[in-house]
Design a protein around this motif. Structure first.
Motif, PDB file in Angstrom:
ATOM      1  N   GLU A  86       0.708  -1.276  -0.083  1.00  0.00           N
ATOM      2  CA  GLU A  86       0.063  -0.184   0.099  1.00  0.00           C
ATOM      3  C   GLU A  86       0.887   1.269  -0.153  1.00  0.00           C
ATOM      4  O   GLU A  86       0.561   2.149  -0.900  1.00  0.00           O
ATOM      5  N   ASN A  87       1.842   1.086   0.597  1.00  0.00           N
ATOM      6  CA  ASN A  87       2.858   2.470   0.840  1.00  0.00           C
ATOM      7  C   ASN A  87       3.428   2.602  -0.486  1.00  0.00           C
ATOM      8  O   ASN A  87       3.556   3.831  -0.930  1.00  0.00           O
ATOM      9  N   LEU A  88       3.808   1.560  -1.354  1.00  0.00           N
ATOM     10  CA  LEU A  88       4.452   1.641  -2.597  1.00  0.00           C
ATOM     11  C   LEU A  88       3.336   2.239  -3.563  1.00  0.00           C
ATOM     12  O   LEU A  88       3.776   3.126  -4.221  1.00  0.00           O
ATOM     13  N   ILE A  89       2.180   1.810  -3.445  1.00  0.00           N
ATOM     14  CA  ILE A  89       0.993   2.357  -4.526  1.00  0.00           C
ATOM     15  C   ILE A  89       0.824   3.950  -4.168  1.00  0.00           C
ATOM     16  O   ILE A  89       0.706   4.600  -5.008  1.00  0.00           O
ATOM     17  N   LEU A  90       0.841   4.210  -2.734  1.00  0.00           N
ATOM     18  CA  LEU A  90       0.679   5.633  -2.429  1.00  0.00           C
ATOM     19  C   LEU A  90       1.762   6.370  -2.841  1.00  0.00           C
ATOM     20  O   LEU A  90       1.574   7.471  -3.288  1.00  0.00           O
ATOM     21  N   LYS A  91       2.960   6.001  -2.717  1.00  0.00           N
ATOM     22  CA  LYS A  91       4.074   6.602  -3.311  1.00  0.00           C
ATOM     23  C   LYS A  91       4.049   6.930  -4.714  1.00  0.00           C
ATOM     24  O   LYS A  91       4.429   8.209  -5.101  1.00  0.00           O
ATOM     25  N   GLU A  92       3.811   5.788  -5.582  1.00  0.00           N
ATOM     26  CA  GLU A  92       3.664   6.127  -6.979  1.00  0.00           C
ATOM     27  C   GLU A  92       2.637   7.015  -7.262  1.00  0.00           C
ATOM     28  O   GLU A  92       2.737   7.371  -8.401  1.00  0.00           O
ATOM     29  N   GLY A  93       1.491   6.763  -6.340  1.00  0.00           N
ATOM     30  CA  GLY A  93       0.327   7.284  -6.993  1.00  0.00           C
ATOM     31  C   GLY A  93      -0.737   6.308  -7.545  1.00  0.00           C
ATOM     32  O   GLY A  93      -0.435   5.516  -8.828  1.00  0.00           O
ATOM     33  N   PRO A  94      -1.694   5.979  -6.821  1.00  0.00           N
ATOM     34  CA  PRO A  94      -2.740   4.987  -7.095  1.00  0.00           C
ATOM     35  C   PRO A  94      -3.212   5.048  -8.712  1.00  0.00           C
ATOM     36  O   PRO A  94      -3.531   4.090  -9.391  1.00  0.00           O
ATOM     37  N   GLU A  95      -3.468   6.231  -9.116  1.00  0.00           N
ATOM     38  CA  GLU A  95      -3.731   6.753 -10.496  1.00  0.00           C
ATOM     39  C   GLU A  95      -2.840   6.249 -11.581  1.00  0.00           C
ATOM     40  O   GLU A  95      -3.102   6.341 -12.633  1.00  0.00           O
ATOM     41  N   THR A  96      -1.636   5.874 -10.986  1.00  0.00           N
ATOM     42  CA  THR A  96      -0.575   5.141 -12.077  1.00  0.00           C
ATOM     43  C   THR A  96      -0.372   3.674 -12.157  1.00  0.00           C
ATOM     44  O   THR A  96       0.427   3.219 -13.013  1.00  0.00           O
ATOM     45  N   ILE A  97      -1.030   3.266 -11.131  1.00  0.00           N
ATOM     46  CA  ILE A  97      -0.776   1.591 -10.816  1.00  0.00           C
ATOM     47  C   ILE A  97      -1.860   0.878 -11.639  1.00  0.00           C
ATOM     48  O   ILE A  97      -3.130   1.018 -11.295  1.00  0.00           O
ATOM     49  N   ALA A  98      -1.533   0.248 -12.724  1.00  0.00           N
ATOM     50  CA  ALA A  98      -2.529  -0.738 -13.294  1.00  0.00           C
ATOM     51  C   ALA A  98      -3.024  -2.105 -12.707  1.00  0.00           C
ATOM     52  O   ALA A  98      -4.186  -2.422 -13.048  1.00  0.00           O
ATOM     53  N   ALA A  99      -2.018  -2.737 -12.399  1.00  0.00           N
ATOM     54  CA  ALA A  99      -2.183  -4.105 -12.202  1.00  0.00           C
ATOM     55  C   ALA A  99      -0.857  -4.684 -11.353  1.00  0.00           C
ATOM     56  O   ALA A  99      -0.128  -4.166 -11.275  1.00  0.00           O
ATOM     57  N   PHE A 100      -1.344  -5.644 -10.508  1.00  0.00           N
ATOM     58  CA  PHE A 100      -0.541  -6.424  -9.671  1.00  0.00           C
ATOM     59  C   PHE A 100      -0.713  -7.747 -10.135  1.00  0.00           C
ATOM     60  O   PHE A 100      -1.609  -8.380 -10.408  1.00  0.00           O
ATOM     61  N   ILE A 101       0.598  -8.550 -10.274  1.00  0.00           N
ATOM     62  CA  ILE A 101       0.692  -9.813 -10.774  1.00  0.00           C
ATOM     63  C   ILE A 101       1.335 -10.775  -9.652  1.00  0.00           C
ATOM     64  O   ILE A 101       2.362 -10.414  -9.229  1.00  0.00           O
ATOM     65  N   ALA A 102       1.060 -11.962  -9.546  1.00  0.00           N
ATOM     66  CA  ALA A 102       1.480 -12.783  -8.653  1.00  0.00           C
ATOM     67  C   ALA A 102       1.121 -14.277  -9.046  1.00  0.00           C
ATOM     68  O   ALA A 102      -0.059 -14.523  -9.482  1.00  0.00           O
ATOM     69  N   GLU A 103       2.111 -15.203  -8.770  1.00  0.00           N
ATOM     70  CA  GLU A 103       2.058 -16.628  -8.814  1.00  0.00           C
ATOM     71  C   GLU A 103       1.354 -16.997  -7.637  1.00  0.00           C
ATOM     72  O   GLU A 103       1.919 -16.675  -6.394  1.00  0.00           O
ATOM     73  N   PRO A 104       0.340 -17.805  -7.557  1.00  0.00           N
ATOM     74  CA  PRO A 104      -0.171 -18.586  -6.377  1.00  0.00           C
ATOM     75  C   PRO A 104       0.936 -19.080  -5.238  1.00  0.00           C
ATOM     76  O   PRO A 104       0.921 -18.907  -4.183  1.00  0.00           O
ATOM     77  N   VAL A 105       1.638 -19.828  -5.909  1.00  0.00           N
ATOM     78  CA  VAL A 105       3.021 -20.431  -5.310  1.00  0.00           C
ATOM     79  C   VAL A 105       4.132 -19.831  -6.308  1.00  0.00           C
ATOM     80  O   VAL A 105       4.131 -20.365  -7.359  1.00  0.00           O
ATOM     81  N   MET A 106       5.042 -19.320  -5.650  1.00  0.00           N
ATOM     82  CA  MET A 106       6.271 -18.748  -6.505  1.00  0.00           C
ATOM     83  C   MET A 106       6.913 -19.843  -7.140  1.00  0.00           C
ATOM     84  O   MET A 106       7.471 -20.582  -6.232  1.00  0.00           O
ATOM     85  N   GLY A 107       7.488 -20.056  -8.167  1.00  0.00           N
ATOM     86  CA  GLY A 107       7.799 -21.429  -8.743  1.00  0.00           C
ATOM     87  C   GLY A 107       9.801 -21.223  -8.869  1.00  0.00           C
ATOM     88  O   GLY A 107      10.268 -21.425  -7.769  1.00  0.00           O
ATOM     89  N   ALA A 108      10.076 -20.752  -9.982  1.00  0.00           N
ATOM     90  CA  ALA A 108      11.348 -20.616 -10.208  1.00  0.00           C
ATOM     91  C   ALA A 108      12.207 -19.694  -9.422  1.00  0.00           C
ATOM     92  O   ALA A 108      13.490 -19.846  -9.384  1.00  0.00           O
TER      93      ALA A 108
END
Length: 515
Positions: free
Chosen positions: A259-281
């Protein structure tokens, strides 16, 4: 300073592993002795060096003509590659006939094993009927239409409306970025362009997918990541939790940092968050308790799309049809590949929610088309094989089979957790990693020049099993069709390799004390 004899001894084994971090790597490279040797030690995964006499063809394959992926140049020129010629079930065979238990299912992908006749038959039938036609300009093929319908029906964590076909997981994640940009531009939000991924995540190796990936090796000398990609904390509890911090508290802290990262960058600039359910490699990292619950609340609060990268986790790997099912993730977009065809044909896909696809349809009507696609999007042979794979997953109750066999796999390997050279064994379903550290601490790694993970990997290969090695972490994700006897064989070979590696550590420590 590391003694020359120790370096020579380690190098003689031709053990290779990934550089743990760029700063350490550069400091080693600056040393006139260490540089050339350690560049070889850490270039890629381990493989026992083959002598020329080991090959049926006396010329072997040293100095072959491929620019090989994730491989150092010296390996191509100085070593014979491990050349796999045949596969049967959970096993592969090299050109000399040696048999290996393939504990990684190729690259996390041959879910139905190496010689499933129904997949071969599906490919053959389609090749005989229609080997190729495209899906541009409202022309397409029956297999691509059928697969889109079947695929959407398999995903139930949230409603998906449309499927777009690619040739790989990397292409799927590149496509995700273009779709999200197209979507936000259509909504009059041209500044909402940034993506947030996790440190140590893996999302592919193409330009944008490698930028999303949180592994420095995929960025170095490629001028990546792209400036619109941001990375937030890796959710690895064992390595990064504070003293006395519970998993739930750790998840709360990481969500707050996001949340702090989003607020620092500006929520109006953040399009998407991407994640693996379990991180693989990045090391097979399951999420800590309540992690995705808290992360989803944050991205929803700021109108940020959630992309589930299911390339490794989908179709049963975790004991659920999708990782999103296991962790109650309700994404807006989903990427799949690998087990979609059990890797028998290259194919990936993006699934798009109604909210996003409706906007894409409206915008494409205004512009005249949705101008994105590949020659092989929805390739009929790949789609025919994928349709058959989805059918087999259902008919053979593959999800239930993974649920049944995975305790034997997980418990059998985790029984080695007391080893003095193992820091953590982690995993779920049919995916697992072992991280080697001294004193069982994430803050006490073995000297990188010892190549402990690589030595373990080479011992596994010696005893007839292939594993994935990354630094001092080894990873496994066997085929879904692995049998109880094969799991027992896997555990037995793991135990032999571990015993040899423990002895190797004792030897290296003894030499170290004599300095």
């Amino acid at each position: 300073m590391v003694p020359n004899s120790l370096l020579r001894s380690t190098f003689k084994l031709q053990l290779c592993s990934y550089i743990k971090n760029a700063a350490a790597y550069r400091s080693f490279m600056d040393h006139p002795l260490k540089g050339p040797l350690l560049a070889r030690l850490y270039s890629t995964e381990p493989s026992i060096q083959k002598e020329d006499s080991d090959f049926k063809d006396s010329n072997g394959f040293k100095g072959h003509d491929m620019l090989a992926p994730f491989t150092a140049g010296w390996q191509t020129t100085d070593l014979h590659p491990l050349v796999i010629e045949k596969s049967e079930g959970s096993y592969v065979y090299d050109v000399n006939g040696k048999k290996y238990l393939d504990s990684l299912a190729g690259l996390w992908c041959t879910a139905l094993g190496g010689n499933e006749p129904q997949l071969v038959a599906a490919a053959t039938a389609q090749l005989n009927k229609l080997p190729f036609y495209h899906s541009f300009w409202n022309r397409t093929t029956k297999p691509s239409l059928d697969l889109a319908k079947e695929l959407l029906e398999t995903f139930t964590a949230s409603k998906m409306a449309k499927a777009f076909f690619t040739n790989s997981g990397s292409e799927a994640n590149d496509t995700q970025v273009k779709i999200v940009w197209y979507y936000n531009n259509a909504l009059g939000r041209p500044n909402k362009k940034k993506f947030i991924a996790q440190a140590k995540s893996y999302h592919g190796s193409t330009l944008i997918a490698a930028s999303l990936t949180g592994l420095p090796a995929l960025h170095q000398e490629f001028d990546l990541p792209a400036p619109f990609i941001l990375h937030t904390d890796c959710p690895h509890y064992w390595r990064y939790h504070l003293p006395g911090e519970t998993e739930e508290e750790f998840s709360t802290r990481l969500a707050k940092n996001l949340e702090n990262l989003i607020l620092k960058e500006g929520p109006e600039t953040i399009a998407a968050f991407i994640a693996e359910p379990v991180m693989g490699a990045g090391g097979v990292i399951p999420p800590p308790a309540t992690y995705f619950e808290k992360i989803q609340a944050i991205v929803k609060k700021y109108d940020i799309l959630f992309i589930a990268d299911e390339v490794i986790c989908a179709f049963g790997r975790l004991g659920t049809m999708y990782g999103s099912d296991k962790y109650n993730i309700k994404p807006d977009l989903v990427s799949v590949a690998k087990a979609l065809s059990s890797a028998y044909m290259p194919i990936g896909a993006v699934m798009v929610s109604p909210e996003v696809s409706d906007v894409i349809y409206c915008q494409s009507n205004k512009l005249g088309s949705f101008s994105h696609g590949f020659t092989y999007s929805g390739h009929p042979v790949s789609c025919a094989v994928a349709i058959e794979a989805l059918k087999l997953y259902k008919e053979r109750n593959i999800v239930e089979k993974v649920q049944s066999i995975s305790p034997r796999f997980q418990d059998g390997l985790k029984s080695f957790s007391d080893s003095p050279i193992i820091g953590e064994i982690r995993g779920t379903g049919l995916i697992l990693a072992t991280e080697f550290t001294d004193n069982k601490s994430p803050n006490d790694p073995f000297p990188p020049e010892w190549g402990i993970g690589a030595y373990f990997g080479a011992q596994c290969e010696k005893h007839g099993m292939l594993v994935r090695v990354a630094g001092d972490t080894i990873m496994m994700s066997p085929p879904f069709i692995i049998t109880p006897n094969e799991v027992d064989e896997l555990i037995s070979i793991y135990g032999k390799a571990l015993k040899a590696t423990e002895e190797r550590v004792k030897e290296l420590k003894s030499q170290q004390k004599k300095q």
